[in-house]
Design a protein around this motif. Structure first.
Motif, short mmCIF file in Angstrom:
data_model
loop_
_atom_site.label_atom_id
_atom_site.label_comp_id
_atom_site.label_asym_id
_atom_site.label_seq_id
_atom_site.Cartn_x
_atom_site.Cartn_y
_atom_site.Cartn_z
N GLN A 128 1.16 -1.19 -0.20
CA GLN A 128 -0.05 0.16 0.16
C GLN A 128 0.60 0.94 -0.31
N SER A 129 2.02 1.49 0.58
CA SER A 129 2.78 1.97 0.59
C SER A 129 3.18 2.82 -0.77
N GLY A 130 3.26 1.86 -2.26
CA GLY A 130 4.32 3.23 -3.11
C GLY A 130 5.32 2.42 -3.50
N ILE A 131 5.94 1.66 -2.52
CA ILE A 131 7.32 1.76 -3.47
C ILE A 131 7.85 0.67 -3.96
N ALA A 132 7.22 -0.56 -4.16
CA ALA A 132 6.93 -1.57 -4.86
C ALA A 132 6.96 -0.78 -6.75
N PRO A 133 7.65 -1.65 -7.10
CA PRO A 133 7.90 -2.95 -7.47
C PRO A 133 9.24 -2.42 -7.41
N PHE A 134 9.91 -3.82 -6.37
CA PHE A 134 11.59 -4.14 -5.65
C PHE A 134 12.25 -4.79 -7.72
N ASP A 135 13.49 -4.19 -7.28
CA ASP A 135 14.25 -4.34 -8.23
C ASP A 135 15.31 -6.14 -7.49
N PHE A 136 15.17 -6.42 -6.33
CA PHE A 136 15.41 -7.21 -5.84
C PHE A 136 15.14 -7.59 -4.76
N ILE A 137 15.12 -8.96 -4.58
CA ILE A 137 14.01 -9.52 -3.02
C ILE A 137 15.76 -10.85 -3.30
N PHE A 138 15.70 -10.52 -1.17
CA PHE A 138 16.64 -11.14 -0.96
C PHE A 138 15.85 -11.97 0.75
N ILE A 139 15.45 -12.97 0.09
CA ILE A 139 14.45 -13.64 1.01
C ILE A 139 15.74 -14.65 2.30
N ASP A 140 15.57 -14.98 3.44
CA ASP A 140 16.49 -15.55 4.26
C ASP A 140 16.23 -15.65 5.29
N ALA A 141 15.15 -16.54 5.91
CA ALA A 141 13.83 -16.32 6.55
C ALA A 141 13.12 -17.64 7.36
N ASP A 142 12.35 -17.35 8.15
CA ASP A 142 12.10 -19.00 8.57
C ASP A 142 11.53 -19.63 7.02
N LYS A 143 12.31 -20.75 6.58
CA LYS A 143 11.90 -21.09 5.81
C LYS A 143 9.81 -22.30 5.22
N SER A 144 9.74 -22.74 6.82
CA SER A 144 8.48 -22.78 6.47
C SER A 144 7.24 -21.55 5.77
N GLY A 145 8.07 -20.58 5.51
CA GLY A 145 7.29 -19.60 5.06
C GLY A 145 7.89 -18.95 3.81
N TYR A 146 8.45 -19.99 3.14
CA TYR A 146 9.03 -19.33 1.61
C TYR A 146 7.93 -19.71 1.26
N LYS A 147 6.61 -20.47 0.94
CA LYS A 147 5.80 -20.68 0.11
C LYS A 147 5.54 -19.07 -0.19
N ASP A 148 5.23 -18.54 0.98
CA ASP A 148 4.01 -18.01 1.37
C ASP A 148 5.06 -16.19 0.69
N TYR A 149 6.22 -16.22 1.05
CA TYR A 149 7.56 -15.54 0.46
C TYR A 149 7.27 -15.07 -0.59
N VAL A 150 7.49 -16.44 -1.58
CA VAL A 150 6.83 -15.99 -3.22
C VAL A 150 6.02 -15.73 -3.70
N ASP A 151 5.02 -15.99 -3.19
CA ASP A 151 3.86 -15.75 -3.51
C ASP A 151 3.90 -13.82 -3.48
N TRP A 152 3.97 -13.67 -2.28
CA TRP A 152 3.99 -11.71 -1.75
C TRP A 152 5.42 -11.47 -2.99
N ALA A 153 6.60 -11.68 -2.76
CA ALA A 153 8.29 -11.07 -3.69
C ALA A 153 7.42 -10.93 -5.05
N LEU A 154 6.42 -11.72 -5.45
CA LEU A 154 5.13 -11.90 -7.28
C LEU A 154 4.90 -10.55 -6.70
N LYS A 155 4.29 -10.64 -6.18
CA LYS A 155 3.06 -9.48 -5.76
C LYS A 155 3.86 -7.78 -6.37
N LEU A 156 5.09 -8.07 -5.39
CA LEU A 156 6.20 -6.79 -4.87
C LEU A 156 7.30 -6.49 -6.05
#
Length: 222
Positions: A128-156
């Motif tokens: 909602q902030s309007g900063i997206a889209p991002f040019d580069f996304i690095f994900i290194d967090a809770d591995k059980s959330g990676y499926k959901d993080y992929v979906d959000w990465a695509l949105k952003l």
């Protein structure tokens, strides 16, 4: 090949490519002082690899999911131009405080914003902030959330956005089907989900080094 050999090779490479860096050494020391597991951060060679990928891509807006003490954050922020911006998300409040201090010590506070809270709660605010889209996304967090993080990465993201997901091999644990921990189950769900994404072209590489046997996914939005 064994862990001592992998570590020795990393030590050899670091001696050639990693000059003394007070800011990064400060992060590692504060990580230890805070009682955080230092192995959770990327290695120096991996950090430089991330920085170079972001530079090659010409990234101006970077999203990081999982800050810890700010080690990878500093590497990525150094890839940005002076008008760039990096937003990093961290769920643990004490880590947020530590990382902000480390980013300030590195002289990068003008480029970096660290947001406190669970990523899945913060993503809608970023959208909602309007900063997206991002040019580069690095994900290194809770591995059980990676499926959901992929979906959000695509949105952003936008066509051409580079997405890196770290620690996806876990010493080969993904093919040890007797291992049904939350992490391994989440990673297998992630790989099944990733393979179905028609908006991404992806690959995954195994790695060895001082961090052991692991690997990362490289994806590009089509």
């Amino acid at each position: 090949m064994s862990q001592p050999m992998w570590t020795a090779v990393d030590d050899y490479l670091e001696a050639h490519f990693m000059p003394a860096d007070p800011a990064l050494e400060h992060v590692l020391q504060t990580t230890l002082d805070a009682g955080l597991p230092p192995h959770l951060a990327v290695s120096s060679l991996q950090g430089k690899f991330l920085q170079m990928l972001a530079q090659i891509h010409g990234a101006k807006k970077i999203l990081e999911i999982g800050t810890l003490a700010g080690y990878s954050t500093i590497w990525l922020a150094r890839a940005l131009p002076e008008d760039g911006r990096l937003i990093s998300l961290e769920a643990v409040p004490t880590n947020v405080t530590l990382a902000r201090k480390n980013i300030e010590f590195a002289g990068l506070s003008h480029l970096v914003e660290i947001h406190a809270g669970k990523a899945l709660d913060i993503f809608p605010e970023i959208e909602q902030s309007g900063i997206a889209p991002f040019d580069f996304i690095f994900i290194d967090a809770d591995k059980s959330g990676y499926k959901d993080y992929v979906d959000w990465a695509l949105k952003l993201s936008r066509p051409g956005t580079v997405i890196i997901l770290d620690n996806v091999i876990r010493g080969g644990g993904i093919v040890n089907f007797d291992n049904n921990t939350r992490t391994m189950t989440g990673l297998r769900e992630y790989f099944e989900h990733l393979a179905q994404q028609k908006k991404l072209t992806s690959t995954t590489l195994q790695t060895v080094g001082c961090k052991g046997h692991d690997g990362f996914t490289l994806a590009v939005v089509l």
